[in-house]
Write an enzyme that holds these catalytic residues in place. Structure first.
Site, PDB file in Angstrom:
ATOM      1  N   LYS A 113       0.819  -1.215   0.000  1.00  0.00           N
ATOM      2  CA  LYS A 113       0.000   0.000   0.000  1.00  0.00           C
ATOM      3  C   LYS A 113       0.854   1.268   0.000  1.00  0.00           C
ATOM      4  CE  LYS A 113      -4.239  -2.091   1.414  1.00  0.00           C
ATOM      5  NZ  LYS A 113      -3.785  -3.481   1.658  1.00  0.00           N
TER       6      LYS A 113
HETATM    7  C1  PLP Z   1      -4.341  -4.590   0.955  1.00  0.00           C
HETATM    8  C2  PLP Z   1      -3.550  -5.852   0.847  1.00  0.00           C
HETATM    9  C3  PLP Z   1      -3.893  -6.866  -0.082  1.00  0.00           C
HETATM   10  C4  PLP Z   1      -5.134  -6.797  -0.945  1.00  0.00           C
HETATM   11  O1  PLP Z   1      -5.043  -5.827  -1.948  1.00  0.00           O
HETATM   12  P1  PLP Z   1      -6.363  -5.298  -2.718  1.00  0.00           P
HETATM   13  O2  PLP Z   1      -5.911  -4.146  -3.501  1.00  0.00           O
HETATM   14  O3  PLP Z   1      -7.328  -4.908  -1.620  1.00  0.00           O
HETATM   15  O4  PLP Z   1      -6.881  -6.429  -3.532  1.00  0.00           O
HETATM   16  C5  PLP Z   1      -3.072  -7.979  -0.156  1.00  0.00           C
HETATM   17  N1  PLP Z   1      -1.990  -8.112   0.625  1.00  0.00           N
HETATM   18  C6  PLP Z   1      -1.618  -7.163   1.521  1.00  0.00           C
HETATM   19  C7  PLP Z   1      -0.421  -7.373   2.372  1.00  0.00           C
HETATM   20  C8  PLP Z   1      -2.386  -5.996   1.657  1.00  0.00           C
HETATM   21  O5  PLP Z   1      -2.022  -5.061   2.568  1.00  0.00           O
END
Ligand code: PLP
Length: 479
Positions: A113
């Protein structure tokens, strides 16, 4: 380039305006009027660029209302070596079975993120300054999104962050990461309750339109278009790095597949955008955990969101979703960009919400999911995660986190000869010591630059689960 709503009820808006809004006024999501396209010659021209320069080029196709030199400055600031520890920013690492990890977790909170949020922090500060406006981000977090937002927005002019977290329910690492920040514009508030209580407080205050307007409340959640577009960049980056060794004459035909650990369908949607822009992607492999509404959808064509009560708490917690908020943008493409048909499908979800669970049925279109869009899927369970972390560790010495393990497990089911399979590494194992210990018998190493984090003084305001108190707090801070 202008942006419209999936449900047809929004005047075309420029990029920087969509960043400040959540849902479109008609309840839909902002999408580009037409996706930009990129040809083979353009890809070759980008080959020599470093990550921030490539980000400037790719984001420049979307953010046409931001001057190029401003965009370049923002990308340099977002994708700096202060924020990301790897030289390449996004390193590629080969593991066993013909798979390659795409390292998206080199940022301050050790999860992917950061890739999008760091850019969004820059872009929001710019868009607010241009409008002479301010913004208060009110969010609820169970750990990951909140910390990525705080690290991206700390010290930004015109932005104040109020982040609610459930008291005593985050890991020691997550608490240390968020509560050790000392920036004046970051307010950590630990609510005596669970995550849903935090989220209900956010809904209650944001639902009060007078309060929302007076304090300029907004969010930076996963439907934010700035996040989706920033994520498109690393698909281009990964294809370029995977094809560096390929003879130039063969690059035009060089395809890769991506496996994406998925929750809200944000990360893989960016891959879908990259593929539609012309990046040679063969398959986009969606990996779900036990909360596999999306795997069900991509195998059957029937989308049936689950209630919060039917959402399992798993050992890949960032994928524990019951409703995939970005799926609407993919279905919009699936129905040929027809806002009426799209809105009718979402009405089916909503109207059946009373009593029986809502769903819609696109099984008639199912063959197109893979043939036209390259989208396939699979599910991984706790047992799979443990076995996969162990197998990769034994074969290569590389330790992966449980979300990446879901990606590797499902990727193995879709590997094809001659097509590199790139697995997006969405977090570092240090964030999830229990399952790593269960799988390998060893404690995952804390990255060197975070040594000492757990010992730093922490700043957090403890508060009862009480909307009136939260209101008073925000009024006192923002005046
Ligand atoms: C947010 C997240 C995901 C999922 O990603 P999306 O964009 O919501 O599909 C997968 N792995 C981790 C570690 C995350 O923080």
């Amino acid at each position: 380039m202008k942006y419209i709503s999936t449900r047809g009820g929004m005047d075309p808006a420029p990029y920087s305006e969509t960043l400040l809004e959540g849902l479109a006024p008609d309840g839909g999501l902002a999408v580009p009027e037409r996706l930009p396209s990129v040809d083979a010659a353009q890809l070759e021209a980008w080959r020599g660029l470093d990550y921030p320069a490539l980000a400037t080029e790719v984001l420049g196709l979307f953010a046409t209302d931001i001057p190029r030199d401003e965009l370049a400055r923002m990308c340099r600031a977002a994708y700096s070596h202060e924020n990301f520890v790897a030289d390449a920013i996004v390193p590629l690492t080969a593991i066993d079975g013909g798979l390659t990890l795409v390292g998206l977790s080199e940022g301050p909170t050790l999860a992917f993120k950061d890739m999008a949020m760091q850019f969004l922090g820059q872009a929001l500060e710019y868009a607010l300054a241009r409008r002479g406006d301010t913004l208060s981000i009110l969010g609820a977090t169970s750990g990951d999104t909140g910390s990525a937002a705080e690290y991206a927005l700390r010290g930004k002019d015109g932005i104040t962050v109020y982040m609610l977290s459930p008291q005593g329910r985050m890991s020691a690492f997550q608490r240390a990461q968020m509560y050790s920040l000392t920036d004046e514009n970051i307010h950590n508030i630990a609510i005596a309750g669970v995550f849903d209580d935090c989220q209900n407080l956010v809904k209650e205050l944001s639902g009060d339109l007078g309060f929302k307007r007076a304090h300029r409340l907004g969010t930076v959640n996963s439907i934010n278009l700035g996040r989706i577009t920033a994520q498109v960049v690393y698909y281009f980056w990964a294809w370029l790095r995977a094809s560096d060794e390929i003879a130039e004459v063969d690059r035009g035909r060089f395809q890769v597949s991506f496996a994406v650990p998925s929750g809200n369908f944000g990360n893989i949607l960016s891959g879908h955008f990259a593929r539609r822009m012309g990046l040679p992607i063969r398959r986009l492999v969606l990996a779900a955990n036990e909360n596999n509404v999306l795997d069900d959808f991509f195998r059957t064509g029937i989308y049936r969101p689950r209630s919060a009560a039917d959402t399992h708490a798993t050992s890949s917690p960032s994928m524990d979703i019951s409703k995939a908020s970005n799926l609407e943008r993919f279905v919009y493409d699936l129905v040929g960009g027809d806002p009426e048909r799209l809105a009718a499908l979402w009405r089916e979800l909503d109207t059946r919400d009373e009593g029986a669970a809502g769903f819609f049925d696109l099984s008639a279109e199912l063959p197109r999911f893979a043939s036209e869009f390259g989208l396939v899927s699979g599910t991984s369970t706790h047992t799979d995660r443990v076995a996969t972390i162990r197998a990769v560790h034994e074969a290569t010495g590389v330790t992966i986190d449980p979300h990446t393990a879901d990606g590797v497990k499902v990727a193995r089911e879709w590997v094809e000869p001659g097509v590199p399979m790139l697995v997006l590494e969405t977090a570092k194992p240090a964030k999830f010591p229990e399952i790593v210990r269960e799988a390998t018998g060893e404690e995952p190493a804390m990255p060197a630059h975070l040594a000492g984090l757990l010992e730093l003084p922490q700043h957090v305001t403890e508060m009862a689960d009480d909307a009136a108190r939260l209101r008073a707090y925000i009024e006192r801070v923002s005046g």
